[in-house]
Design an enzyme around this catalytic site. Structure first.
Site, PDB file in Angstrom:
ATOM      1  N   GLU A  49      32.163  35.614  38.698  1.00  0.00           N
ATOM      2  CA  GLU A  49      31.595  36.794  38.046  1.00  0.00           C
ATOM      3  C   GLU A  49      30.535  36.418  37.016  1.00  0.00           C
ATOM      4  OE1 GLU A  49      31.766  39.716  38.979  1.00  0.00           O
ATOM      5  OE2 GLU A  49      33.524  39.759  40.275  1.00  0.00           O
ATOM      6  N   TYR A 132      32.505  44.374  31.692  1.00  0.00           N
ATOM      7  CA  TYR A 132      32.602  44.292  33.158  1.00  0.00           C
ATOM      8  C   TYR A 132      33.425  43.083  33.603  1.00  0.00           C
ATOM      9  CZ  TYR A 132      31.516  42.854  37.843  1.00  0.00           C
ATOM     10  OH  TYR A 132      31.651  42.409  39.132  1.00  0.00           O
ATOM     11  N   ASP A 150      29.930  47.585  38.229  1.00  0.00           N
ATOM     12  CA  ASP A 150      28.697  46.806  38.293  1.00  0.00           C
ATOM     13  C   ASP A 150      27.604  47.691  38.890  1.00  0.00           C
ATOM     14  OD1 ASP A 150      29.203  46.969  40.999  1.00  0.00           O
ATOM     15  OD2 ASP A 150      29.239  44.801  41.350  1.00  0.00           O
ATOM     16  N   CYS A 212      29.568  54.656  56.615  1.00  0.00           N
ATOM     17  CA  CYS A 212      30.282  54.687  55.340  1.00  0.00           C
ATOM     18  C   CYS A 212      31.610  55.433  55.462  1.00  0.00           C
ATOM     19  CB  CYS A 212      29.407  55.357  54.286  1.00  0.00           C
ATOM     20  SG  CYS A 212      30.191  55.486  52.658  1.00  0.00           S
TER      21      CYS A 212
END
Length: 359
Positions: A49, A132, A150, A212
């Protein structure tokens, strides 16, 4: 016909189930991920990350693998000299991340015996771990129902809920929407599924809405707004700063390099000495006062242009030769040993220009 609103969306539990079903079939294979349902080593989550901030997945993978091979645990990374970490980081940019990475590793190794804290609040106290990253580690490594947000997830939320308030002002509303959907079961997989959805289908341009799992309920698609979201405030023009870099060589061919101050831009990195960077261009007469050594400075043809987050930088390069015993603050380094030092991308551009003009 009445326009659809967020109230018309299915319950969060239904949306979550559809998303996880899609993720089980379509999850990206990444070296820092564990199989579905298994907890990931927090060291791997944290390292990936931090590297992924402002950097793409394809660019990060080889760096992540190299770091893991060299420093398999957080205590190994903590024991490494900072120069080695900065050198291994070179090319990823935003070098404050590397310095904070090292500080954080040392904090965990020294004060926590190599064990990562499991809660967002505790993680947030560690060097370089912001909102985050704390949420991502808590959710992915420890199964905590943390709200991970994010850029990819912001985009997905903006489109799903048709949130039209421009960023960055709209971030608070998008965070609240993500919080509505964050489950208590499989929160890490939920967060990673949202990341993958944004990275592979709900892309900034030409989203693949037909594939999707949220195609039917998505308000942005139903209202014809998907490709325009998230809305963004107009970007401010970046200013340009100027400087002159000094390419200093001795008769044995070594070049003078020096370390930048620990704080500030490119802190702790190795550089070709230069003037301060300012708005107005430098004259050679002005720059001589900033030179690391007295020399007959010869301007080299060409200019280095580099773009940082908040400004462009134009660097002219001048070359000078000094005697064998000349000394200055810094290091005298042979060309073939430059790769042993943490030279940021802008300085590698200076090196390439200088070598092309003087050899």
């Amino acid at each position: 016909m009445t326009a659809p609103t967020p109230d018309s969306l299915p319950p969060a539990s239904v949306l979550g189930e559809r998303l996880l079903d899609w993720y089980r079939r379509n999850a990206r294979t990444l070296p820092w991920r564990a199989p579905f349902g298994e907890r990931t080593d927090p060291y791997r989550v944290w390292l990936s990350e931090v590297m992924l901030q402002q950097t793409t997945v394809p660019a990060v993978i080889p760096y992540f693998q190299a770091f893991l091979a060299r420093w398999p645990t957080v205590t190994d990374l903590a024991a490494a000299p900072l120069d080695e970490v900065l050198t291994a980081w070179a090319g990823l940019g935003y070098y404050a991340r590397a310095r904070n990475l090292h500080k954080c590793a040392q904090t965990i190794a020294t004060w926590r015996d190599g064990t990562f804290p499991a809660t967002e609040d505790e993680l947030h106290t560690l060097p370089g771990i912001g909102t985050y990253t704390a949420a991502a580690i808590a959710a992915i490594a420890f199964g905590q129902p943390a709200v991970v947000m994010d850029g990819n997830i912001e985009r997905v939320m903006a489109r799903l809920f048709a949130e039209t308030e421009p960023l960055p002002q709209g971030k608070k509303a998008l965070y609240a929407r993500a919080a509505q959907l964050t489950p208590t079961a499989h929160p890490g997989e939920h967060a990673q599924a949202l990341m993958d959805l944004g990275a592979t289908l709900c892309t900034p341009r030409k989203p693949a809405c037909g594939l999707c799992p949220w195609r039917d309920p998505c308000l942005g698609r139903r209202l014809g707004l998907a490709e325009t979201l998230p809305a963004k405030a107009p970007k401010k023009l970046k200013p340009t700063r100027c400087g002159i870099a000094f390419w200093v060589t001795r008769p044995d061919g070594t070049v003078l390099l020096r370390r930048r101050p620990e704080s500030g831009l490119l802190g702790g990195m190795i550089e070709v000495p230069s003037t301060p960077w300012r708005e107005d261009p430098w004259t050679l007469a002005e720059a001589r006062a900033e030179a690391p050594l007295p020399a007959e400075w010869v301007p080299l043809a060409g200019r280095v242009r580099h773009t940082f987050t908040h400004f462009h930088l134009d660097l002219d390069v001048v070359a000078g030769r000094v005697g064998a015993r000349a000394n200055a603050r810094g290091l005298w380094v042979p060309f073939d040993q430059f790769d042993r030092h943490a030279l940021p991308a802008v300085m590698l551009k200076v090196v390439r220009l200088a070598l092309a003009r003087t050899h």
